[in-house]
Design a protein around this motif. Sequence first.
Motif, mmCIF file in Angstrom:
data_model
loop_
_atom_site.group_PDB
_atom_site.id
_atom_site.type_symbol
_atom_site.label_atom_id
_atom_site.label_comp_id
_atom_site.label_asym_id
_atom_site.label_seq_id
_atom_site.Cartn_x
_atom_site.Cartn_y
_atom_site.Cartn_z
ATOM 1 N N GLY A 268 0.477 -1.123 0.082
ATOM 2 C CA GLY A 268 0.153 0.384 0.341
ATOM 3 C C GLY A 268 0.688 1.246 -0.117
ATOM 4 N N TYR A 269 1.941 1.241 -0.073
ATOM 5 C CA TYR A 269 3.122 2.172 -0.120
ATOM 6 C C TYR A 269 2.812 2.550 -1.335
ATOM 7 C CZ TYR A 269 3.287 0.894 4.860
ATOM 8 O OH TYR A 269 3.743 0.042 6.065
ATOM 9 N N GLU A 270 2.480 3.634 -1.981
ATOM 10 C CA GLU A 270 1.985 3.968 -3.291
ATOM 11 C C GLU A 270 2.826 4.885 -3.646
ATOM 12 O OE1 GLU A 270 0.240 2.474 -5.936
ATOM 13 O OE2 GLU A 270 -1.236 0.536 -4.502
ATOM 14 N N LYS A 271 3.310 6.212 -2.838
ATOM 15 C CA LYS A 271 3.664 7.154 -3.413
ATOM 16 C C LYS A 271 5.365 6.338 -3.513
ATOM 17 C CE LYS A 271 0.560 10.929 -1.454
ATOM 18 N NZ LYS A 271 0.799 11.872 -0.955
ATOM 19 N N THR A 272 6.083 5.931 -2.208
ATOM 20 C CA THR A 272 7.159 5.354 -2.272
ATOM 21 C C THR A 272 7.390 4.640 -3.418
ATOM 22 O OG1 THR A 272 6.292 5.039 0.281
ATOM 23 C CG2 THR A 272 8.789 4.365 -0.526
ATOM 24 N N GLY B 170 -10.808 -11.279 -3.935
ATOM 25 C CA GLY B 170 -10.125 -10.451 -4.830
ATOM 26 C C GLY B 170 -8.343 -10.153 -3.931
ATOM 27 N N THR B 171 -8.186 -11.116 -3.064
ATOM 28 C CA THR B 171 -7.044 -10.906 -1.729
ATOM 29 C C THR B 171 -5.821 -12.549 -2.550
ATOM 30 O OG1 THR B 171 -7.303 -12.611 -0.222
ATOM 31 C CG2 THR B 171 -8.714 -10.009 0.249
ATOM 32 N N SER B 172 -6.495 -12.567 -3.868
ATOM 33 C CA SER B 172 -5.390 -14.225 -3.870
ATOM 34 C C SER B 172 -4.329 -13.245 -4.500
ATOM 35 C CB SER B 172 -6.172 -14.766 -4.955
ATOM 36 O OG SER B 172 -6.337 -13.434 -6.200
ATOM 37 N N ASP B 173 -3.787 -12.016 -5.089
ATOM 38 C CA ASP B 173 -2.320 -11.578 -5.452
ATOM 39 C C ASP B 173 -1.706 -11.060 -4.214
ATOM 40 O OD1 ASP B 173 -0.915 -10.746 -8.017
ATOM 41 O OD2 ASP B 173 -1.271 -8.481 -6.835
ATOM 42 N N GLN B 174 -1.831 -11.315 -3.057
ATOM 43 C CA GLN B 174 -1.616 -10.672 -2.760
ATOM 44 C C GLN B 174 -1.438 -11.912 -2.135
ATOM 45 O OE1 GLN B 174 -3.180 -7.865 0.960
ATOM 46 N NE2 GLN B 174 -1.864 -7.986 2.309
ATOM 47 N N ARG B 175 -2.091 -12.860 -1.744
ATOM 48 C CA ARG B 175 -1.864 -14.177 -0.864
ATOM 49 C C ARG B 175 -0.437 -15.112 -1.266
ATOM 50 N NH1 ARG B 175 -6.994 -15.158 -0.419
ATOM 51 N NH2 ARG B 175 -6.920 -17.400 -2.148
ATOM 52 N N LEU B 176 -0.483 -14.606 -3.076
ATOM 53 C CA LEU B 176 0.474 -14.950 -3.793
ATOM 54 C C LEU B 176 2.141 -14.372 -3.368
ATOM 55 C CD1 LEU B 176 1.388 -17.091 -6.251
ATOM 56 C CD2 LEU B 176 1.126 -14.992 -7.493
ATOM 57 N N ARG B 177 2.047 -13.178 -3.266
ATOM 58 C CA ARG B 177 3.127 -12.912 -2.620
ATOM 59 C C ARG B 177 3.610 -13.303 -1.478
ATOM 60 N NH1 ARG B 177 -0.067 -8.028 -4.729
ATOM 61 N NH2 ARG B 177 1.066 -7.544 -7.080
ATOM 62 N N ILE B 178 2.567 -13.595 -0.532
ATOM 63 C CA ILE B 178 3.258 -13.614 0.633
ATOM 64 C C ILE B 178 3.484 -15.186 0.649
ATOM 65 C CG2 ILE B 178 1.834 -14.067 3.505
ATOM 66 C CD1 ILE B 178 0.138 -12.470 2.710
ATOM 67 N N SER B 179 2.618 -16.127 -0.017
ATOM 68 C CA SER B 179 3.183 -17.653 -0.190
ATOM 69 C C SER B 179 4.315 -17.562 -0.875
ATOM 70 C CB SER B 179 1.961 -18.508 -1.714
ATOM 71 O OG SER B 179 2.488 -19.431 -1.497
ATOM 72 N N LEU B 180 5.007 -16.983 -1.887
ATOM 73 C CA LEU B 180 6.115 -16.488 -2.540
ATOM 74 C C LEU B 180 7.206 -16.398 -1.631
ATOM 75 C CD1 LEU B 180 5.388 -15.227 -5.906
ATOM 76 C CD2 LEU B 180 5.919 -17.486 -5.687
ATOM 77 N N VAL B 181 7.124 -15.439 -0.574
ATOM 78 C CA VAL B 181 8.189 -15.104 0.355
ATOM 79 C C VAL B 181 7.935 -16.096 1.711
ATOM 80 C CG1 VAL B 181 8.828 -14.049 2.109
ATOM 81 C CG2 VAL B 181 7.617 -12.997 0.552
ATOM 82 N N GLU B 182 7.267 -17.288 1.770
ATOM 83 C CA GLU B 182 7.446 -18.175 2.641
ATOM 84 C C GLU B 182 7.919 -18.697 2.110
ATOM 85 O OE1 GLU B 182 3.456 -19.347 2.987
ATOM 86 O OE2 GLU B 182 2.716 -17.273 5.060
ATOM 87 N N GLN B 183 8.106 -19.845 0.788
ATOM 88 C CA GLN B 183 8.420 -20.666 0.071
ATOM 89 C C GLN B 183 9.593 -20.358 -0.189
ATOM 90 O OE1 GLN B 183 6.804 -21.958 -3.750
ATOM 91 N NE2 GLN B 183 4.946 -21.166 -2.976
ATOM 92 N N ALA B 184 10.975 -19.078 -0.654
ATOM 93 C CA ALA B 184 11.857 -18.914 -0.012
ATOM 94 C C ALA B 184 12.230 -18.957 1.419
ATOM 95 C CB ALA B 184 12.186 -17.815 -0.859
ATOM 96 N N LEU B 185 11.697 -19.199 2.236
ATOM 97 C CA LEU B 185 12.376 -19.277 3.124
ATOM 98 C C LEU B 185 12.061 -20.208 3.803
ATOM 99 C CD1 LEU B 185 9.736 -16.334 5.750
ATOM 100 C CD2 LEU B 185 12.654 -16.245 4.882
ATOM 101 N N ASP B 186 11.419 -21.224 3.574
ATOM 102 C CA ASP B 186 11.208 -22.904 3.295
ATOM 103 C C ASP B 186 12.124 -23.409 2.462
ATOM 104 O OD1 ASP B 186 8.790 -22.725 4.655
ATOM 105 O OD2 ASP B 186 7.612 -23.045 3.589
ATOM 106 N N LEU B 187 12.545 -22.942 2.142
ATOM 107 C CA LEU B 187 14.244 -22.801 1.002
ATOM 108 C C LEU B 187 15.325 -23.215 2.133
ATOM 109 C CD1 LEU B 187 14.624 -24.165 -1.888
ATOM 110 C CD2 LEU B 187 14.886 -22.190 -2.506
ATOM 111 N N GLN B 188 15.104 -22.354 2.040
ATOM 112 C CA GLN B 188 16.457 -21.685 3.084
ATOM 113 C C GLN B 188 16.530 -22.698 4.394
ATOM 114 O OE1 GLN B 188 18.166 -17.876 3.662
ATOM 115 N NE2 GLN B 188 17.084 -16.884 2.990
ATOM 116 N N ARG B 189 15.608 -23.197 4.949
ATOM 117 C CA ARG B 189 15.681 -24.116 6.182
ATOM 118 C C ARG B 189 15.544 -25.515 5.501
ATOM 119 N NH1 ARG B 189 10.859 -20.547 8.338
ATOM 120 N NH2 ARG B 189 9.753 -21.715 6.687
ATOM 121 N N ASP B 190 15.430 -26.066 4.699
ATOM 122 C CA ASP B 190 15.346 -27.113 3.819
ATOM 123 C C ASP B 190 16.827 -27.073 3.287
ATOM 124 O OD1 ASP B 190 12.984 -27.900 4.411
ATOM 125 O OD2 ASP B 190 12.520 -27.402 2.070
#
Length: 488
Positions: free
Chosen positions: A45-49, A155-175
């Motif tokens: 939501g930080y459009e200006k930034t 309407g929140t599927s796009d945001q959930r996808l981004r969160i999921s990608l971050v979680e997958q990246a962290l899981d990959l580091q742990r594995d």
Amino acid sequence: MGGVEHEDPPSKRVKVSSEESESFSNGSSLIELARIIAEALYSLGYEKTGAHLEEESGIPLHSTVVNLFMQQIIDGKWDESVATLHKVGLMDENIVKLASFVILEQKFFELLDGEKVMDALKTLRTEIAPLGVHTNRLHELSSLIVSPSQTALDGTSDQRLRISLVEQALDLQRDACRFHNSLVEEMSLLTDHLCGRDHIPSQTLQILQEHSNEVWFLQFSHNGEYLASSSSDCLVIIWEVKVDGQISLKHRLSGHQKPVSYISWSPDDHQLLTCGVEEAVRRWDTASGECLHVYEKSGLGLINCAWAPDGRRIFCGVTDKSICMWDLEGKEVECWKGQKSIRISDLGISSDGKQLITTTGFCLLAYQTKNFHLWSIDGSVILVAKYRGHKRSRLVVRSCFGGLEQAFIASGSEDSQVYIWHRVSGELILTLPGHSGAVNCVSWNPANPHMLASASDDRTIRIWGINQVNMTQNGRHSNGVCYCNGAT
């Protein structure tokens, strides 16, 4: 505040174009990083930034084609947006199909909302169905033709996808971390996550010496509060794991006339089954140490035992290769005759009580070729991994899963050492010396990933833990309790 400040406003500073940036070392990585940050800012939501970052860096978040695609989506031009999607240049055709499904689904909803049912049905049949993805969702959309009032779009599927990608990246580091065995409160995508070997229980904390002969079997209770051990001295001992991580003797269970080779805790840990070599199975009360029942089969010996998941029945392997089921009072409920195979050495029951496994989700099978195999038995039987390094040729050497989320496999060995592998990679990560005789059995505390026990022919039980100095600040137990050498 002590830094170098720009005299010119941001709009006057020299911008770096995408083409110029790519000429720098690692330019592509920097451009991609800037776009990831901008995308994250917009999604939060930080459009200006986000816009300020694009302007100052000179790196646009999206290409011209992508911007056109996004505008078409905003304008509700579904057919045009699907056509533009194919021009974006995505390499994965499946992603294109999934994205097309989402767009055409919105078109379908709008047609239904406008009561254009036949057009909606045509879109479903000729545009959505041929994509061949999300079959279950396709059936749901079909039902909406009959009952359009159920229409709903997330309407929140796009945001959930981004969160999921971050979680997958962290899981990959742990594995990828060979020694990951503690909950980590904070992980960052900006730095590689790496635990040290001091996260694995590898320090001898206690040596238990109450048995007078070889220790053949041991097992922690499901709640991690007790440890049971059995020996060729015909004795079973229940040990209590104290709050400070120390282990003390609770009960000596005597009554077996032959060496005791097998132990099984009840699902609620209130009772314990013990099996003598080709003898009888005894059921004990954990709290009092009293023998509650003795299970025998006339003319035959019992060689192992296991509980049903409901705790109301027990199963035993018999010397004639059969398997018997008793109720707790000793009534034989069922007996399955043996097959033309070698004698059953291990017995297990699936968590739903529908499958009985006679050898050892996953199953560990040991071979006399100095390795053992991990098999998936959920549905079809699949060989998952092979683990090599330990020594086994003439004795029964037992292994176990353990650690945080059962990320490791530990095993005894005839060379007096404990071996630990990373379960996913199959890499041998530690060998633990200390015993002076063959290590017959190991057990990892299911409630404390930093506590491991091993039983040996040297008549001792070793309790292994982590390095207290290194782990005082960052070692955490799986339920959030901080542990140092197994202590809270």
